[in-house]
Design an enzyme around this catalytic site. Sequence first.
Site, mmCIF file in Angstrom:
data_model
loop_
_atom_site.group_PDB
_atom_site.id
_atom_site.type_symbol
_atom_site.label_atom_id
_atom_site.label_comp_id
_atom_site.label_asym_id
_atom_site.label_seq_id
_atom_site.Cartn_x
_atom_site.Cartn_y
_atom_site.Cartn_z
ATOM 1 N N GLU A 114 0.681 -1.210 0.051
ATOM 2 C CA GLU A 114 0.009 0.035 0.034
ATOM 3 C C GLU A 114 0.954 1.365 0.066
ATOM 4 O O GLU A 114 1.964 1.194 0.546
ATOM 5 C CB GLU A 114 -1.140 0.076 1.139
ATOM 6 C CG GLU A 114 -1.888 -1.016 0.939
ATOM 7 C CD GLU A 114 -2.695 -1.087 2.236
ATOM 8 O OE1 GLU A 114 -4.177 -1.236 2.087
ATOM 9 O OE2 GLU A 114 -2.393 -1.374 3.304
ATOM 10 N N CYS A 121 3.312 8.240 1.539
ATOM 11 C CA CYS A 121 3.952 7.374 2.385
ATOM 12 C C CYS A 121 3.948 6.017 1.562
ATOM 13 O O CYS A 121 3.013 5.438 1.138
ATOM 14 C CB CYS A 121 3.210 7.192 3.551
ATOM 15 S SG CYS A 121 3.436 5.796 4.598
ATOM 16 N N CYS A 170 6.828 -7.848 6.582
ATOM 17 C CA CYS A 170 8.189 -7.351 7.336
ATOM 18 C C CYS A 170 8.633 -8.425 8.293
ATOM 19 O O CYS A 170 7.785 -9.125 8.802
ATOM 20 C CB CYS A 170 7.564 -6.176 8.053
ATOM 21 S SG CYS A 170 8.983 -5.314 8.986
ATOM 22 N N CYS A 214 7.494 -6.504 15.166
ATOM 23 C CA CYS A 214 7.121 -5.510 16.389
ATOM 24 C C CYS A 214 5.956 -5.828 16.822
ATOM 25 O O CYS A 214 4.828 -6.100 15.961
ATOM 26 C CB CYS A 214 7.221 -4.132 15.863
ATOM 27 S SG CYS A 214 8.883 -3.481 15.193
ATOM 28 N N CYS A 239 2.472 -4.182 15.609
ATOM 29 C CA CYS A 239 2.450 -3.538 14.235
ATOM 30 C C CYS A 239 1.636 -4.685 13.289
ATOM 31 O O CYS A 239 2.221 -5.853 13.399
ATOM 32 C CB CYS A 239 3.761 -3.357 13.490
ATOM 33 S SG CYS A 239 3.813 -2.922 11.601
ATOM 34 N N CYS A 291 -1.323 5.193 10.303
ATOM 35 C CA CYS A 291 -0.150 4.412 10.519
ATOM 36 C C CYS A 291 -0.495 3.035 11.083
ATOM 37 O O CYS A 291 -1.159 2.933 11.864
ATOM 38 C CB CYS A 291 0.664 5.141 11.725
ATOM 39 S SG CYS A 291 1.500 6.942 11.075
HETATM 40 N N1 SAH Z 1 9.909 -0.476 9.639
HETATM 41 C C1 SAH Z 1 9.937 1.130 9.714
HETATM 42 C C2 SAH Z 1 8.837 1.908 8.954
HETATM 43 C C3 SAH Z 1 7.466 1.358 8.854
HETATM 44 S S1 SAH Z 1 6.240 1.736 10.274
HETATM 45 C C4 SAH Z 1 9.775 1.503 11.206
HETATM 46 O O1 SAH Z 1 9.658 0.612 12.140
HETATM 47 O O2 SAH Z 1 10.064 2.614 11.566
HETATM 48 C C5 SAH Z 1 6.160 3.324 10.377
HETATM 49 C C6 SAH Z 1 5.778 3.858 11.736
HETATM 50 O O3 SAH Z 1 4.479 3.303 12.227
HETATM 51 C C7 SAH Z 1 6.809 3.267 12.630
HETATM 52 O O4 SAH Z 1 7.090 4.011 13.514
HETATM 53 C C8 SAH Z 1 5.758 2.297 13.501
HETATM 54 O O5 SAH Z 1 6.156 1.705 14.705
HETATM 55 C C9 SAH Z 1 4.596 2.753 13.493
HETATM 56 N N2 SAH Z 1 3.245 1.865 13.828
HETATM 57 C C10 SAH Z 1 3.237 0.629 13.193
HETATM 58 N N3 SAH Z 1 2.012 0.283 13.653
HETATM 59 C C11 SAH Z 1 1.129 0.966 14.068
HETATM 60 C C12 SAH Z 1 -0.034 1.206 14.694
HETATM 61 N N4 SAH Z 1 -0.700 0.209 14.695
HETATM 62 N N5 SAH Z 1 -0.540 2.341 15.113
HETATM 63 C C13 SAH Z 1 0.493 3.500 15.113
HETATM 64 N N6 SAH Z 1 1.713 3.198 14.486
HETATM 65 C C14 SAH Z 1 2.223 2.212 14.108
#
Ligand code: SAH
Length: 382
Positions: free
Chosen positions: A91, A104, A111, A115, A118, A358
């Site tokens: 996306e 974005c 991935c 995390c 996520c 996000c």
């Molecule tokens: N892998 C990279 C970029 C992708 S995520 C990273 O970790 O930075 C982009 C941002 O969105 C990251 O800070 C991630 O932790 C955050 N993110 C992921 N899932 C989320 C969620 N459910 N709500 C809010 N932020 C989230």
Amino acid sequence: MTVNLLGYDARRLQDFCAGLGEKPFRAKQLMRWIHHAGVDEFSAMTDMSKGLRDALAREAVIVAPQVLRDDSAADGTRKWLLDVGTGNAIEAVFIPEASRGTLCISSQAGCALECSFCSTGRQGFNRNLTVEEIIGQLWLAARALRACAAQGGEVRTVQSAAGSPGREGAEVRPISNVVMMGMGEPLANFDNVVAAIRFMLDDHAYGLSRRRVTLSTAGLVPGIDRLREECPVSLAVSLHAPNDALRDDLVPINRKYPIAELLAACRRYVEVAPRGYVMFEYVMLAGVNDSVAQARALAALVKDVPCKVNLIPFNPYAGIRYQRSSAGAIDCFRDVLMQAGLIATVRKTRGDDIDAACGQLAGRVRDRTRRVTRRQQEELAQ
Ligand code: SAH
């Protein structure tokens, strides 16, 4: 066999043109047609001879990932779901604001970092995106937004430096900023991501300044150092916790590159960072990382790193055990950081009616890591 010129940089285009018996300047001409004008038909390249256009059409194509869905949110946010083959989809999201338009984009199908909060991580990992799949997201979005503007659609536009506002023929450039914050960990796909960033920075392609291209990482320390040497753009680091014990849990790559090493890499990066600071992202999870004591600990932790902190209200999705911190807790957390002398902002949630906020970029991943099955078994066993 035809080649896809979308991911060809100036040097490869030159070699390609040489193969057709053409002069090197054709490479820049092609680059401008492909990335400035967003053309995918060689017949439209009107400053080239008919013979050359025919030869190009025989030998090459200009193809981006196919659009599976194109959704617009009430607040103007737009999201594209793109097919990247073998059952995978990624996306890209456009977020219009008063003074800028941010795209974005994704760097991987899935991935591998897991995390805990996520949704991309939960789906598993399939593969790295290619250069054309990464730059193709910008190519497609720029084309779609230009087409929308041409039809009188409400796309906010940023005038390019060359065009004065209102001047006829001034270039319409809705995308002023690109952030690599979509699906995937960009530093785990370093070569392709940096090659795509070079298109973003190239005046013959998208001509964005290094300040306006941001790479976000979960904290791959060697990748941060490589980026510093090879292509220093704006850097965002997903910190999310003020100590190793909690960060090990939320961002497991922390076990390999703990906070002290990560912050040392950030300090090294700041020396070359286009804006002179690193952006720390901190997702706000109710009762997990959002207390006043944790805000104080975070302020103390980053006091030696020139930085800003961006607090991201957690965006929940089906089946996840975390909840978003209350608005009061987020404000309080921000106030503690500001009182400690940090610049802290709260990210506005955009496009949540189309799941474009996000962490809601789910796409579709055919997991090759068996993570999903493993997790289902773990959940059944509990
Ligand atoms: N892998 C990279 C970029 C992708 S995520 C990273 O970790 O930075 C982009 C941002 O969105 C990251 O800070 C991630 O932790 C955050 N993110 C992921 N899932 C989320 C969620 N459910 N709500 C809010 N932020 C989230």
